[in-house]
Design a protein around this motif. Sequence first.
Motif, PDB file in Angstrom:
ATOM      1  N   ALA A   1       0.807  -1.219   0.000  1.00  0.00           N
ATOM      2  CA  ALA A   1       0.000   0.000   0.000  1.00  0.00           C
ATOM      3  C   ALA A   1       0.841   1.271   0.000  1.00  0.00           C
ATOM      4  N   LEU A   2       2.146   1.152   0.138  1.00  0.00           N
ATOM      5  CA  LEU A   2       3.017   2.326   0.239  1.00  0.00           C
ATOM      6  C   LEU A   2       2.861   3.307  -0.922  1.00  0.00           C
ATOM      7  N   PRO A   3       2.784   2.861  -2.174  1.00  0.00           N
ATOM      8  CA  PRO A   3       2.650   3.815  -3.283  1.00  0.00           C
ATOM      9  C   PRO A   3       1.299   4.544  -3.340  1.00  0.00           C
ATOM     10  N   LEU A   4       0.339   4.127  -2.526  1.00  0.00           N
ATOM     11  CA  LEU A   4      -0.947   4.837  -2.545  1.00  0.00           C
ATOM     12  C   LEU A   4      -0.768   6.307  -2.159  1.00  0.00           C
ATOM     13  N   SER A   5       0.124   6.587  -1.228  1.00  0.00           N
ATOM     14  CA  SER A   5       0.334   7.988  -0.823  1.00  0.00           C
ATOM     15  C   SER A   5       0.884   8.817  -1.979  1.00  0.00           C
ATOM     16  N   ALA A   6       1.666   8.184  -2.847  1.00  0.00           N
ATOM     17  CA  ALA A   6       2.215   8.899  -4.005  1.00  0.00           C
ATOM     18  C   ALA A   6       1.117   9.280  -4.996  1.00  0.00           C
ATOM     19  N   GLY A   7       0.012   8.564  -4.951  1.00  0.00           N
ATOM     20  CA  GLY A   7      -1.105   8.868  -5.838  1.00  0.00           C
ATOM     21  C   GLY A   7      -1.666  10.267  -5.630  1.00  0.00           C
ATOM     22  N   TYR A   8      -1.633  10.734  -4.395  1.00  0.00           N
ATOM     23  CA  TYR A   8      -2.087  12.098  -4.131  1.00  0.00           C
ATOM     24  C   TYR A   8      -1.257  13.095  -4.933  1.00  0.00           C
TER      25      TYR A   8
END
Length: 189
Positions: free
Chosen positions: A38-45
């Motif tokens: 789930a770590l790359p989810l924050s990069a989605g912002y």
Amino acid sequence: EYFSQGWKLFTSNAGSLIGFMFLSGLISAAVAWVPFAALPLSAGYYTFLFRKIKGERAEFGDFFKGYNYFLPIVLSSLVTGIFLFIGTILLILPAIYLGVAYLFVVPLIVDKEMHFWQAMETSRKLIGKKWFSFFGLIILLALLNLAGALALFIGLLVTIPWTICIMVVAYADIVGLRADTEVAGVIAS
């Protein structure tokens, strides 16, 4: 100024930002047993909001484009975690310094498509020039999110995306969302 501009960015995209925050929370809970999933989810912002700031059309699917940077995000997270652990052992002050200095690592990976180490060094050099200002900003953002948590945690639905918008506005102001040549000059110095 960052709070004001961040608020405008948040309110003009509130539905998408809150919806993604809720969805990413569910996804994170569902894949919690898979390391770093789930770590790359924050990069989605950052992907979504950078497009908005540039005046480009952003879609909800842009939130998931952080996975395009999976390896550099995971590597930067691991190395940063190791450095922060070592910094904590060394009387906490180095950990505080690095925690602030690495504030722009993920945005640099997403915006400039930098390798993880290049992003870490660039962030450290950029933030280092105004470290105390960014330390103060982080304290203010922490207080903002504390207020959101005190509002029965429902306030976090507003304060967390607003915090991200503030960071995006700060990044756009300090680094700029232009060609890589701007940041390349920082690396050389």
